[in-house]
Design an enzyme around this catalytic site. Structure first.
Site, PDB file in Angstrom:
ATOM      1  N   GLN A  81       0.831  -1.205   0.000  1.00  8.28           N
ATOM      2  CA  GLN A  81       0.000   0.000   0.000  1.00  8.28           C
ATOM      3  C   GLN A  81       0.871   1.263   0.000  1.00  8.28           C
ATOM      4  OE1 GLN A  81      -3.658   0.433   1.246  1.00  8.28           O
ATOM      5  NE2 GLN A  81      -3.473   1.932   2.846  1.00  8.28           N
ATOM      6  N   HIS A 159       0.253  12.906   1.100  1.00  7.33           N
ATOM      7  CA  HIS A 159      -0.714  12.360   2.076  1.00  7.33           C
ATOM      8  C   HIS A 159      -0.742  13.270   3.315  1.00  7.33           C
ATOM      9  CE1 HIS A 159      -2.980   9.667   4.515  1.00  7.33           C
ATOM     10  NE2 HIS A 159      -2.846   8.637   3.685  1.00  7.33           N
ATOM     11  N   GLU A 264      -5.519  15.213   0.648  1.00  2.00           N
ATOM     12  CA  GLU A 264      -4.358  14.606  -0.004  1.00  2.00           C
ATOM     13  C   GLU A 264      -4.371  14.882  -1.505  1.00  2.00           C
ATOM     14  OE1 GLU A 264      -4.528  10.389   1.071  1.00  2.00           O
ATOM     15  OE2 GLU A 264      -5.612  10.926   2.890  1.00  2.00           O
TER      16      GLU A 264
HETATM   17  O1  LIG Z   1      -2.481   3.258   6.845  1.00  3.27           O
HETATM   18  P1  LIG Z   1      -1.898   3.859   5.595  1.00  3.27           P
HETATM   19  O2  LIG Z   1      -1.292   2.832   4.665  1.00  3.27           O
HETATM   20  O3  LIG Z   1      -0.946   4.959   5.908  1.00  3.27           O
HETATM   21  O4  LIG Z   1      -3.105   4.512   4.804  1.00  3.27           O
HETATM   22  C1  LIG Z   1      -3.897   5.480   5.369  1.00  3.27           C
HETATM   23  C2  LIG Z   1      -5.022   5.906   4.429  1.00  3.27           C
HETATM   24  O5  LIG Z   1      -4.460   6.491   3.278  1.00  3.27           O
HETATM   25  C3  LIG Z   1      -5.399   7.082   2.349  1.00  3.27           C
HETATM   26  O6  LIG Z   1      -6.041   8.168   2.932  1.00  3.27           O
HETATM   27  C4  LIG Z   1      -6.404   6.053   1.890  1.00  3.27           C
HETATM   28  O7  LIG Z   1      -7.444   6.683   1.148  1.00  3.27           O
HETATM   29  C5  LIG Z   1      -6.991   5.288   3.046  1.00  3.27           C
HETATM   30  O8  LIG Z   1      -7.756   4.208   2.528  1.00  3.27           O
HETATM   31  C6  LIG Z   1      -5.899   4.755   3.971  1.00  3.27           C
HETATM   32  O9  LIG Z   1      -6.478   4.085   5.065  1.00  3.27           O
END
Ligand SMILES: O=P(O)(O)OC[C@H]1O[C@H](O)[C@H](O)[C@@H](O)[C@@H]1O
Length: 297
Positions: A81, A159, A264
Site C-alpha cells: 500500500q 498524504h 491529499e
Molecule cells: O495506513 P496507511 O497505509 O498509511 O493509509 C492510510 C489511508 O491512506 C489514504 O487516505 C487512503 O485513502 C486510506 O484508505 C488509507 O487508510
C-alpha cells in the site's frame, strides 16, 4: 541558522521569524512538523515512528508509485500500500535558496528500500523541493523517467495530515459538484453536499478537481487551512474515525482522529505515464488564507 541538518532530519527556519519552521525526516522525505508563527499546522501521531522502522503516521508522507493497494496492474500490484517513497531514506541534496529557505531531497532505485525495488524495478529519479515561505509551505515533486526504452507509469500523492481543533466542527469547502469515488461504499457519484462534513469514517477520492479550485478546511466558520494544487487533479479526503484509528497501532492518542483530517492532493484516479527521458512536476501549497467560497461552474 536558517537550515540545519542532522543525521536523520533537516530543519528550515524562516529568516524573518524563526518560530515559522519546518522539519523533514530523511526517511520518506517526510515533512513531520510545520509551524507557522509557532503554531503547529500538521497532525503527527504521538506513536509515529521517526526511526525509519515504518512510514510516519502524520505530517506529509509521500505516496509513489502507487496509491493504496493496486490489485490489477502487473507491475504495481506487487508493491505494498502507497508504494516505496514513504519507506525509503532519501538523499539530502542541499539548499537551493536561502530566502525563502528551500531545500531538495532525491530518491532513485539505488537509494530506495531494496525490499521494494525487488518488487518494482523501474528506473526513475525523484526530486522533492521544500520551500518555507513566511506564510506558506510548498512541496514540489519532479519525477523523471530514466529509462531509455520503457514508459514509467505511476500515481503521486501528498498524504497531508492537517491539524484541526475538532473534526465535528470542521468542514471542507469548494468540492461541491465534484465527482468522487467513495472507497468505503465502493461507488462513484457527484457530491451534491454544499460542503464536506464528518460524522464517521470518511475515505473518498475527488476526481479531476478543477485546477483553480482552492480547497479550504473551515472550523467554526474560520478558515484553518488552505490547500492549493499544481498539476494534481485529484484529492483524497480521509478521517479514520474511532474504529479504524483504534486498529492502527501507530495512531495515538486514540482520540487523535478528532484533531486531524487528511486532504491529499494527488494524481491517483489514473496514472501519469512518462515516455523515456520525460519529466513531470506537481506541487502542493499549504497556507492560511481568507475564506473563499467558489461557485459551481
Ligand atoms: O495506513 P496507511 O497505509 O498509511 O493509509 C492510510 C489511508 O491512506 C489514504 O487516505 C487512503 O485513502 C486510506 O484508505 C488509507 O487508510
Amino acid at each position: 541558522m536558517a537550515i540545519e541538518e542532522t543525521e536523520t532530519q533537516v530543519i528550515l527556519s524562516h529568516p524573518s521569524d524563526s518560530s515559522t519552521n519546518v522539519t523533514i525526516l530523511k526517511y520518506g522525505a517526510t515533512v513531520f512538523s510545520w509551524k507557522l508563527y509557532g503554531q503547529e499546522q500538521l497532525w503527527l501521531s504521538t506513536a509515529a515512528k521517526l526511526d525509519g522502522s515504518k512510514p510516519v503516521r502524520g505530517g506529509i508522507p509521500l505516496v509513489f508509485p502507487v496509491f493504496g493497494k493496486n490489485e490489477s496492474d502487473p507491475l504495481l500490484s506487487k508493491l505494498p500500500q502507497h508504494g516505496l517513497a514513504r519507506n525509503s531514506t532519501w538523499e539530502f541534496l542541499g539548499q537551493v535558496k536561502s530566502n525563502p529557505p528551500t531545500v531538495q531531497f532525491g530518491l532513485n532505485p539505488k537509494l530506495s528500500n531494496p525490499e521494494m525495488t525487488k518488487l518494482w524495478s523501474e528506473d526513475f529519479n525523484l526530486i522533492l523541493t521544500v520551500e518555507l515561505g513566511s506564510d506558506y509551505l510548498k512541496t514540489e515533486i519532479e519525477v523523471e523517467n530514466l529509462s531509455s526504452s520503457k514508459e514509467l507509469k505511476f500515481n503521486w500523492l501528498f498524504h497531508t495530515y492537517l491539524k484541526i481543533p475538532d473534526i465535528e466542527d470542521t468542514m471542507i469547502s469548494n468540492l461541491v459538484g465534484m465527482k468522487l469515488y467513495d472507497q468505503l461504499l465502493k461507488e462513484s457519484f457527484v457530491d451534491k453536499h454544499p460542503c464536506v462534513t464528518f460524522h464517521g469514517e470518511k475515505d473518498v477520492i475527488y476526481q479531476n478537481v478543477e485546477a483553480d479550485r482552492v480547497i479550504q478546511v473551515v472550523n467554526q466558520g474560520k478558515p484553518v487551512h488552505t490547500v492549493k494544487r499544481v498539476n494534481l487533479p485529484d484529492s483524497v479526503v480521509w478521517n479514520p474515525w474511532i474504529e479504524k484509528s483504534g486498529g492502527m497501532g501507530d495512531f495515538e492518542p486514540k482520540t487523535g482522529y478528532k484533531e486531524m483530517v487528511c486532504v491529499e492532493p494527488g494524481h491517483v484516479h489514473d496514472f501519469v505515464v512518462l515516455s523515456p527521458g520525460e519529466k513531470w512536476t506537481a506541487a502542493q501549497i499549504l497556507s492560511k488564507d481568507e475564506l473563499k467560497y467558489q461557485a459551481i461552474q
